[in-house]
Design a protein around this motif. Structure first.
Motif, mmCIF file in Angstrom:
data_model
loop_
_atom_site.group_PDB
_atom_site.id
_atom_site.type_symbol
_atom_site.label_atom_id
_atom_site.label_comp_id
_atom_site.label_asym_id
_atom_site.label_seq_id
_atom_site.Cartn_x
_atom_site.Cartn_y
_atom_site.Cartn_z
ATOM 1 N N VAL A 98 0.885 -1.170 0.000
ATOM 2 C CA VAL A 98 0.000 0.000 0.000
ATOM 3 C C VAL A 98 0.920 1.217 0.000
ATOM 4 C CG1 VAL A 98 -1.778 1.280 1.227
ATOM 5 C CG2 VAL A 98 -1.795 -1.225 1.253
ATOM 6 N N VAL A 99 0.904 1.917 -1.130
ATOM 7 C CA VAL A 99 1.876 2.984 -1.369
ATOM 8 C C VAL A 99 1.218 4.343 -1.127
ATOM 9 C CG1 VAL A 99 3.199 4.096 -3.219
ATOM 10 C CG2 VAL A 99 3.257 1.609 -2.948
ATOM 11 N N PHE A 100 1.998 5.236 -0.513
ATOM 12 C CA PHE A 100 1.529 6.607 -0.281
ATOM 13 C C PHE A 100 1.839 7.439 -1.516
ATOM 14 C CE2 PHE A 100 2.473 10.910 1.633
ATOM 15 C CZ PHE A 100 1.147 11.233 1.850
ATOM 16 N N LYS A 101 0.827 8.136 -2.048
ATOM 17 C CA LYS A 101 1.007 8.817 -3.328
ATOM 18 C C LYS A 101 0.996 10.341 -3.252
ATOM 19 C CE LYS A 101 -0.836 6.960 -7.004
ATOM 20 N NZ LYS A 101 -1.826 6.422 -7.965
ATOM 21 N N VAL A 146 -0.574 -1.750 -4.777
ATOM 22 C CA VAL A 146 0.065 -1.995 -6.082
ATOM 23 C C VAL A 146 1.067 -3.144 -5.978
ATOM 24 C CG1 VAL A 146 -0.140 0.395 -6.900
ATOM 25 C CG2 VAL A 146 1.876 -0.279 -5.596
ATOM 26 N N ALA A 147 1.336 -3.780 -7.107
ATOM 27 C CA ALA A 147 2.397 -4.793 -7.187
ATOM 28 C C ALA A 147 3.749 -4.074 -7.218
ATOM 29 C CB ALA A 147 2.226 -5.646 -8.446
ATOM 30 N N GLU A 152 3.254 -4.163 3.359
ATOM 31 C CA GLU A 152 3.682 -5.019 2.255
ATOM 32 C C GLU A 152 3.445 -6.472 2.662
ATOM 33 O OE1 GLU A 152 7.616 -3.442 0.397
ATOM 34 O OE2 GLU A 152 7.761 -3.083 2.556
ATOM 35 N N GLN A 153 3.510 -7.351 1.694
ATOM 36 C CA GLN A 153 3.497 -8.772 2.053
ATOM 37 C C GLN A 153 4.862 -9.197 2.590
ATOM 38 O OE1 GLN A 153 1.814 -9.156 -1.536
ATOM 39 N NE2 GLN A 153 -0.244 -9.644 -0.788
ATOM 40 N N TYR A 154 5.911 -8.632 2.008
ATOM 41 C CA TYR A 154 7.275 -8.939 2.436
ATOM 42 C C TYR A 154 7.952 -7.604 2.728
ATOM 43 C CZ TYR A 154 5.976 -13.369 0.390
ATOM 44 O OH TYR A 154 5.313 -14.520 0.109
ATOM 45 N N SER A 155 8.398 -7.436 3.937
ATOM 46 C CA SER A 155 8.939 -6.130 4.307
ATOM 47 C C SER A 155 10.363 -6.282 4.850
ATOM 48 C CB SER A 155 8.046 -5.488 5.372
ATOM 49 O OG SER A 155 8.565 -4.241 5.766
ATOM 50 N N VAL A 156 11.265 -5.461 4.335
ATOM 51 C CA VAL A 156 12.652 -5.466 4.805
ATOM 52 C C VAL A 156 12.761 -4.535 6.008
ATOM 53 C CG1 VAL A 156 15.033 -4.872 4.245
ATOM 54 C CG2 VAL A 156 13.546 -5.919 2.506
ATOM 55 N N ILE A 157 13.295 -5.073 7.108
ATOM 56 C CA ILE A 157 13.513 -4.231 8.283
ATOM 57 C C ILE A 157 14.965 -3.769 8.250
ATOM 58 C CG2 ILE A 157 13.454 -4.162 10.801
ATOM 59 C CD1 ILE A 157 11.179 -6.137 10.663
#
Lengths: 343, 343
Positions: A7-10, A26-27, A103-108
């Motif tokens: 989910v992106v902030f636009k 978005v993908a 995100e489904q996969y998130s980098v910390i």
């Protein structure tokens, strides 16, 4: 690995954010390769909190909660499973609490606070508790009530947004402390929950009739503490009805986040003759000792059944934008939470 | 005995009170015969304070400072000479401090607090000090700053109405405590006084330009304490410019007393991320121990020349209505005081 989505902030928003214009699911392709110190999580739960709205405001000179970066995912408290790690302290397979992207996969990132949830797979409490009753909202309720509200048995507390993530706990804790508890919320279903399940002494639907009139009828002898989530007309009514030496615990002002011109509070002068204190606070400035006390108390109360906690769980990250906007409009019933994936 | 005169309250006022309509100087005949416990004073000095305006408001459901009685004299702190007494504790000839009517001769009811001013005829300090720097305004400044503002050396304080009865003392005391002191007032003459006589670090005329812009320029690194006498747009600007953990000492909201629809403070939400406290207080709830500390400190400072105190003395009770309305409009320069008679 599967394609990631976010989910992106636009765009900064003045009024209520709009899906597609201000935020969008978005993908985003494959998650990037990890660098030293980074951890890749499969996100399980994400927290929706009103303060996120403040991070989408661009028109003030200073955005006091920080701002989301345009083109990047929203970020908030979350719970995830470690599926890759270049951080030796956080092995693959652990369940962790940290700030995560939507995100489904998130980098910390390296250096960011990560907490390994011990015995997460065996816990009697749901994993989502770590972002709710045992997380930021719970700590806000506990610390705000005890350390700012300074409640005394026999006093009356009024809580707005009383069935929400923080309010429902404030009310139950205040009952245990011997206070008379009055709440308001925006639907009859929520009011029934406050009265029947949480055992509030009185509750009213603020959408039906004048707030001050309803408050006077629910608390005929006045109020000692107002736990404020809303600001605006709720705060005005509470100031009018607070007793001498009353305290306003100011936890948020959701009513003001979605407009460039909030109406303003017109009766602050009553703070002088009534010697009222209005106390803003941030949960992130409580210390480790305070955190340990909170976690022990609330875990015990939950396991003993002394408090209950209602979550409003939205399944699927793709539904997060609508759930977020719904929460800003008061449509959630209980702590707003996104379930991104099963463990 | 000469005919008595009084400034009589005639009608509740929404906007600025009007002489003849809301209050009026009139002849009231002979003072009444004293009953047991009563004291008759020849009034020497009367205090004009902004809170009196709040007692002239009739349109709220509750008038929190109490209300003046229609057809009766205004009442406030005063100093007088006892010229008749049926109270054995208060002999004729003494100079006393008490609440008095706005009259030449005022009866102090049985049971009301009366303080005999010791050695009043020999004092190095003016009698008017008892209703100013050593009275309610001085105690408000001292207690508000120390016990609510909790100032620390090196911090910056901003004071509105800074040349007024309370503000001028707050500023000088804050300087002694090692704070950087910024004030605002409504004329260039007052600003010159703040800078040259009271040694404020910075000061600005709020009528010239935007308050927030002026405040930022006077305190470029932000403010830690705001001592509020005004509310409204001054409070909004201060909230915007307060640093984290900032304190608002709320002493009055004179800007709101003369209108039915004050504009409202629209940025209270900054109290949450900045953890700001807004603290209303009333001087009359300080205790005797606090009063003794205040009186000793301030008397010493005055006699040693460490603080100065500017009074704006209006001669003659007949001029009190105009002086009162002038004070509400910020026309006084220093503590507004009525001199009713010479000792």
């Amino acid at each position: 690995m599967a394609q990631n989505h976010a989910v992106v902030f636009k765009k900064y928003a003045v009024d209520y954010p709009v899906i597609g214009e201000h935020l969008e699911y978005v993908a985003t392709g494959q998650p990037p390769e990890l660098k030293d110190g980074e951890v890749l999580t499969r996100v399980l739960y994400l927290s929706l909190d009103p303060y996120l709205r403040a991070k989408m405001r661009g028109h003030e000179e200073t955005a006091l909660f920080g701002r989301f970066e345009i083109g990047k995912p929203l970020i908030n408290h979350g719970v995830g499973e470690v599926i890759a790690s270049k951080n030796p302290a956080v092995p693959v397979g652990e369940i962790v609490y940290s700030f995560m992207g939507f995100e489904q996969y998130s980098v910390i990132p390296a250096g960011q606070y990560i907490e390994i949830i011990k015995n997460a797979r065996q816990s009697k409490l749901p994993l989502s508790a770590r972002i709710g009753v045992l997380g930021m909202p719970g700590f806000t309720a506990y610390g705000g009530l005890l350390w700012y509200g300074k409640p005394k048995a026999g006093e009356t507390i009024y809580i707005s947004a009383a069935s929400g993530a923080v309010g429902q706990l404030v009310g139950q804790m205040a009952k245990h402390l011997g206070l008379r508890v009055v709440g308001s919320a925006g639907s009859d279903e929520k009011i029934a929950y406050l009265l029947n399940d949480l055992k509030f002494d009185a509750a009213f639907n603020y959408k039906k009739g004048d707030i001050l009139t309803s408050l006077k009828s629910a608390a005929p002898e006045g109020i000692h503490i107002y736990f404020d989530h809303v600001g605006g007309s709720h705060l005005e009514a509470a100031l009018e009805w607070l007793l001498p030496l009353g305290r306003v615990v100011m936890c948020g002002q959701i009513g003001d986040y979605n407009t460039a011109n909030p109406p303003g509070v017109r009766n602050l002068f009553v703070c002088v003759p009534k010697e009222i204190s209005i106390l803003g606070f941030l949960v992130l400035n409580f210390n480790d000792e305070q955190k340990a006390v909170f976690e022990k108390d609330v875990t015990d109360w939950l396991l003993q059944g002394k408090i209950i906690y209602k979550e409003d769980i939205t399944e699927g990250l793709e539904n997060a934008p609508a759930a977020f906007i719904g929460m800003l409009q008061g449509k959630n019933f209980g702590k707003a939470t996104i379930k991104v994936a099963d463990l």
